[in-house]
Design a protein around this motif. Structure first.
Motif, mmCIF file in Angstrom:
data_model
loop_
_atom_site.group_PDB
_atom_site.id
_atom_site.type_symbol
_atom_site.label_atom_id
_atom_site.label_comp_id
_atom_site.label_asym_id
_atom_site.label_seq_id
_atom_site.Cartn_x
_atom_site.Cartn_y
_atom_site.Cartn_z
ATOM 1 N N GLY A 663 -8.143 6.511 -3.334
ATOM 2 C CA GLY A 663 -8.320 5.939 -2.000
ATOM 3 C C GLY A 663 -8.218 7.044 -0.960
ATOM 4 N N VAL A 680 -2.905 -4.068 2.205
ATOM 5 C CA VAL A 680 -2.038 -4.241 1.043
ATOM 6 C C VAL A 680 -2.019 -5.706 0.605
ATOM 7 C CG1 VAL A 680 0.335 -4.018 0.171
ATOM 8 C CG2 VAL A 680 -0.626 -2.233 1.614
ATOM 9 N N MET A 687 -9.441 -1.199 -4.064
ATOM 10 C CA MET A 687 -7.987 -1.357 -3.991
ATOM 11 C C MET A 687 -7.574 -2.798 -4.285
ATOM 12 S SD MET A 687 -5.303 -0.400 -1.016
ATOM 13 C CE MET A 687 -3.908 -1.448 -0.685
ATOM 14 N N PRO A 688 -6.654 -2.953 -5.235
ATOM 15 C CA PRO A 688 -6.211 -4.319 -5.570
ATOM 16 C C PRO A 688 -5.371 -4.937 -4.448
ATOM 17 C CG PRO A 688 -4.843 -2.702 -6.716
ATOM 18 C CD PRO A 688 -5.922 -1.929 -6.003
ATOM 19 N N PHE A 690 -2.071 -6.786 -3.155
ATOM 20 C CA PHE A 690 -0.679 -6.712 -3.626
ATOM 21 C C PHE A 690 0.106 -7.986 -3.340
ATOM 22 C CE2 PHE A 690 -1.839 -2.352 -3.968
ATOM 23 C CZ PHE A 690 -1.044 -1.850 -4.987
ATOM 24 N N LEU A 694 3.960 -7.536 -4.700
ATOM 25 C CA LEU A 694 5.086 -7.044 -3.906
ATOM 26 C C LEU A 694 5.593 -8.198 -3.042
ATOM 27 C CD1 LEU A 694 3.640 -3.629 -2.614
ATOM 28 C CD2 LEU A 694 5.346 -3.944 -4.417
HETATM 29 C C1 HEC Z 1 -5.917 1.562 -7.636
HETATM 30 C C2 HEC Z 1 -5.925 2.453 -6.512
HETATM 31 C C3 HEC Z 1 -5.222 2.049 -5.250
HETATM 32 C C4 HEC Z 1 -3.939 1.644 -5.128
HETATM 33 C C5 HEC Z 1 -2.897 1.467 -6.231
HETATM 34 C C6 HEC Z 1 -3.704 1.468 -3.717
HETATM 35 N N1 HEC Z 1 -4.835 1.718 -3.021
HETATM 36 FE FE1 HEC Z 1 -5.009 1.654 -1.024
HETATM 37 N N2 HEC Z 1 -6.997 2.026 -1.200
HETATM 38 C C7 HEC Z 1 -7.638 2.284 -2.386
HETATM 39 C C8 HEC Z 1 -9.058 2.416 -2.136
HETATM 40 C C9 HEC Z 1 -10.109 2.716 -3.164
HETATM 41 C C10 HEC Z 1 -9.214 2.229 -0.746
HETATM 42 C C11 HEC Z 1 -10.499 2.211 0.010
HETATM 43 C C12 HEC Z 1 -10.884 0.736 0.049
HETATM 44 C C13 HEC Z 1 -12.317 0.523 0.508
HETATM 45 O O1 HEC Z 1 -13.166 0.865 -0.267
HETATM 46 O O2 HEC Z 1 -12.461 -0.003 1.587
HETATM 47 C C14 HEC Z 1 -7.899 1.990 -0.212
HETATM 48 C C15 HEC Z 1 -7.628 1.758 1.169
HETATM 49 C C16 HEC Z 1 -6.383 1.751 1.683
HETATM 50 C C17 HEC Z 1 -6.102 1.761 3.084
HETATM 51 C C18 HEC Z 1 -7.091 1.857 4.202
HETATM 52 C C19 HEC Z 1 -7.408 0.506 4.763
HETATM 53 C C20 HEC Z 1 -8.317 0.598 5.964
HETATM 54 O O3 HEC Z 1 -8.546 -0.458 6.544
HETATM 55 O O4 HEC Z 1 -8.766 1.704 6.300
HETATM 56 C C21 HEC Z 1 -4.759 1.725 3.203
HETATM 57 C C22 HEC Z 1 -3.968 1.746 4.504
HETATM 58 C C23 HEC Z 1 -4.213 1.661 1.877
HETATM 59 N N3 HEC Z 1 -5.237 1.667 0.978
HETATM 60 C C24 HEC Z 1 -2.850 1.569 1.614
HETATM 61 C C25 HEC Z 1 -2.366 1.388 0.333
HETATM 62 C C26 HEC Z 1 -1.006 1.122 0.050
HETATM 63 C C27 HEC Z 1 0.114 1.066 1.086
HETATM 64 C C28 HEC Z 1 -0.907 0.949 -1.269
HETATM 65 C C29 HEC Z 1 0.295 0.567 -2.059
HETATM 66 C C30 HEC Z 1 0.930 -0.695 -1.765
HETATM 67 C C31 HEC Z 1 -2.207 1.131 -1.821
HETATM 68 N N4 HEC Z 1 -3.054 1.374 -0.827
HETATM 69 C C32 HEC Z 1 -2.480 1.068 -3.157
HETATM 70 C C33 HEC Z 1 -7.065 2.384 -3.624
HETATM 71 C C34 HEC Z 1 -5.779 2.068 -3.932
#
Ligand code: HEC
Length: 719
Positions: A663, A680, A687-688, A690, A694
């Motif tokens: 990410g 989240v 991104m899954p 949560f 949680l």
């Molecule tokens: C399996 C991988 C993965 C995990 C685990 C993960 N993320 Fe992400 N996250 C991503 C991806 C890929 C994106 C981009 C999503 C998209 O394509 O819009 C992202 C996007 C985000 C963004 C940007 C959102 C935005 O509107 O710009 C935030 C903030 C974020 N994640 C926070 C977290 C937080 C806090 C956690 C833990 C609770 C977390 N992520 C866990 C993969 C992950």
């Protein structure tokens, strides 16, 4: 090893755990080396403690808190005087400890902790309640044991424990299902279990046991809207858990008390639950229990005063035999039970030294009795029901239902003559408006009214002076009451039903019938023992409820926590608010305690922080525990840890030392907390989500953490 903040404060490095591990001496044993700040306490550090020292300590108020009300007389007064009205401004959080293992959600609820010989004992009130021991100077957990580990089956619903007792080297707690458990004070290992709730009634709460001289005293709650109980209190052998004696608050047919009832069939399950702990006068050899209301709550019973309900019973400590009974409501049709523990005091009244007992009941009145005889020491007058003249129609109807004395004469009720209004005794337009739900106007009455069936009568202030424990400060000569003002209108649906669900209440009460379904206003009142009149009074706005009772100290302070999660301190003499503490996500429903450990005074309370049961201790000039620091938005939750485990594999965040690349790099993105939270909860792209993975608290915590930490190392803007 962690050192107690208080010790750092006085420039000493004394490990409390030393005393804990060796079990030596009293908490004051370190005083010799910290003479400048500690109050003197006897006992030498090398002298091994008697197994019952802690409990014996409870005979009169002390600088520890070895029984639920500090002393077994239940004053809730600590002789600690380090924190005063002058320096209380410096009172800061000193420790924060989880009352349950990591990962569990729970509630501190109404739990009253204890402190003795450098150890705090506390329980939680969760689905699987946890009993534990904690270092009194650092809050650090020494041992914990859950109901499940004790082999206690899950009980639905489980409202929770209210507190614990210690004595004879054991800790006693009533677990869900009404099972009294004793565990080793040093290890938490089970010693014995005994079923208190042998009638298997629905119980709302597990009342707090009290230990004294080889016996453990406890009552049985229950008997309300949901169903009846043949009320009782019990004493158990503290070492073996064997029943020593039982006293039924609902008398046995044929006995003197039974004559105050209409029929023997009412004596099978006619009520008399005991909701809180007893108090004890060891010199008189008496134990005093508050007693609950009859069942059905309203209607369905024949005429009669109905002993030993709605009052105080004084029983012989050793035999459980009744010494005296004082009834505060005869033939209760209003749910006016006495739920809170009585208070024992000694005070000069009209030039005479009185061994007194005060009891506040849900009728909204406080009674001052001579505890040797059970006779009032400040005047009480039998009065007819409040609207007996203004509403003869309602009176006639209700009397038909059995609302009379046994001889058919109109009911009278014992009303204290003083003007000590700890809660309003009468309903009025400004307390309950607009019009009644049937479109007609309310008929306004005071406490104790006939209802009738054709209109709503307002005046039902039950639950206003409830289970929340009161306190007594011998230096001010005042007792302190925490009440909630919420007036109700009641109309009976019919008057012949042999059941309890025959009243229409406005506003609706919550399901369990205990709390008003609308926000109420808390009142905190100091009553002058000499005339039972108001010394001072604080009225809080509607929505700020006085939920947890009070406690008081020789430092001239009165502590109270409210429904907004604020712990407040007042000048016990004047009622002036001198300090308060509030923290986002912190809920307080339990009364605080005060004790000294290693020369430092701690004010400690059990609470719920972001869905977790916590033990929170305060000391003068303490350094705030990191879990409470404003930086970690999600407080008790270790947000960095949540991030590393749940997010770090995919995201880079310098503050957490992670460098995932699936990410976006969060240091570069610098998202706001709400952006993170939304992402989240819902997930998105690869991104899954949560949500469900949680907890809400963890999501809040991690979002705040990301928003605050992103870019931190580069000194960029934080939001
Ligand atoms: C399996 C991988 C993965 C995990 C685990 C993960 N993320 Fe992400 N996250 C991503 C991806 C890929 C994106 C981009 C999503 C998209 O394509 O819009 C992202 C996007 C985000 C963004 C940007 C959102 C935005 O509107 O710009 C935030 C903030 C974020 N994640 C926070 C977290 C937080 C806090 C956690 C833990 C609770 C977390 N992520 C866990 C993969 C992950």
């Amino acid at each position: 090893m962690r050192f107690g903040v208080g010790r750092v404060l006085v420039g000493l490095l004394i490990a409390t755990s030393f005393f804990v591990i060796t079990g030596c001496g009293g908490s004051g044993s370190s005083s010799s080396s910290s003479s400048s700040t500690s109050t003197a306490e006897s006992g030498s550090p090398t002298e091994p403690a008697e197994s019952s020292t802690a409990a014996m300590e409870a005979e009169s108020p002390s600088t520890s808190w070895p029984s639920v009300g500090n002393d077994i007389g239940g004053t809730r007064y600590s002789t600690t005087s380090q924190v005063t009205t002058e320096n209380v401004g410096e009172l800061k959080p000193a420790y924060l400890e989880m009352l349950e293992p990591a990962g569990s959600t729970g509630s501190g609820s109404e739990n009253n902790p204890l402190e003795s010989e450098g150890v705090v004992y506390a329980s939680s009130s969760s689905e699987d309640p946890v009993l534990g021991a904690y270092d009194a100077g650092t809050g650090k957990m020494l041992w914990q044991i859950s109901a499940k580990e004790l082999g206690i089956p899950k009980e639905e619903p489980n409202i929770g424990t209210r507190g614990v007792a210690i004595g004879d080297g054991l800790v006693y707690v009533e677990e869900p299902g009404g099972i009294l458990v004793a565990v080793d004070q040093k290890t938490g290992k089970e010693a014995w279990k005994s079923v208190v709730n042998t009638q298997h009634v629905y119980a709302y709460s597990q009342p707090t046991p009290v230990y004294w001289n080889g016996l453990v005293y406890i009552g049985q709650s229950g008997s309300d809207i949901i169903g009846g109980l043949r009320g009782f209190v019990k004493a158990y052998d503290a070492k073996t858990g064997k029943l020593a004696w039982i006293f039924h608050t609902l008398p046995r047919p044929g006995t003197a008390g039974a004559k105050t009832w209409d029929s023997n069939s009412e004596l099978k399950d006619g009520g008399g639950g005991v909701w809180t702990n007893p108090v004890i006068d060891p010199k008189l050899g008496l134990v005093y229990f508050p007693t609950g209301n009859p069942w059905p709550d309203i209607g369905g019973r024949g005429p009669g005063d109905e002993d030993y309900l709605d009052g105080v019973i004084a029983l012989d400590l050793k035999s459980g035999k009744l010494k005296w009974f004082y009834q505060t409501t005869h033939h209760d049709e209003w749910d006016y039970d006495c739920a809170q523990p009585p208070l024992l005091w000694e005070h000069e009244i009209n030039g005479e030294e009185v061994k007194g007992l005060s009891i506040g009941c849900k009728n909204g009145y406080v009674y001052e009795l001579n505890r040797e005889t059970g006779k009032p020491v400040t005047p009480v007058k039998e009065e007819p029901l409040s609207n007996s003249k203004s509403d003869p129609k309602a009176k006639a109807l209700d009397e038909k239902m059995g609302w009379t004395k046994s001889n058919g004469e109109p009911l009278t009720e014992p009303i204290p003559v003083s003007n000590g209004e700890v809660t309003p005794h009468c309903a009025s337009k400004n307390l309950l408006e607009p019009e009644a739900p049937d479109g007609k106007g309310f008929s306004y009455a005071c406490a104790y009214m006939y209802y009738g069936t054709d209109h709503y009568t307002a005046g039902w202030n039950s639950a206003s002076l409830d289970w929340q424990p009161s306190s007594y400060n011998p230096e001010t000569g005042d007792t302190y009451y925490c009440s909630n003002v919420g007036v109700h209108g009641v109309k009976l649906k019919n008057f012949s039903a042999k059941e309890t669900e025959n009243a229409k209440v406005f506003p609706e009460l919550e399901e369990n019938g205990e709390t008003a379904g609308e926000p109420r206003a808390g009142w905190l009142t100091a009553l002058d023992l000499e005339d039972n009149g108001v010394a001072w009074q604080k009225k809080f706005p509607t929505g700020t409820e006085c939920d947890a009772g009070s406690s008081t100290t020789a430092g001239g302070l009165l502590f109270m926590s409210d429904s907004t999660g604020k712990l407040r301190a007042f000048d016990a003499k004047s009622g002036k608010e001198v300090w308060s503490y509030q923290h986002k996500g912190l809920e307080l429903r339990a009364p605080s305690i005060a004790y000294e450990d290693g020369g430092t005074e701690y004010v400690t309370v059990v609470g719920t922080l972001e869905g977790k049961a916590v033990l929170l201790g305060f000391a003068l000039g303490a350094k705030e525990p990191s879990a409470l620091a404003p930086k970690a938005e999600g407080v008790a939750i270790d947000a960095q840890q949540v991030f590393t485990t749940s997010c770090g594999t995919c995201h880079t965040l310098k503050a957490a030392g992670t460098n995932g690349t699936v990410g976006p790099n969060l240091d570069e993105l610098k998202p706001t907390a709400s952006t993170v939270e939304r992402q989240v909860i819902n997930g998105g792209g690869k991104m899954p989500a949560f949500k469900g993975q949680l907890s809400a608290g963890e999501i809040k915590a991690v979002s705040g953490y990301v928003a605050q930490s992103a870019g931190e190392t580069t000194g960029n803007q934080k939001k």
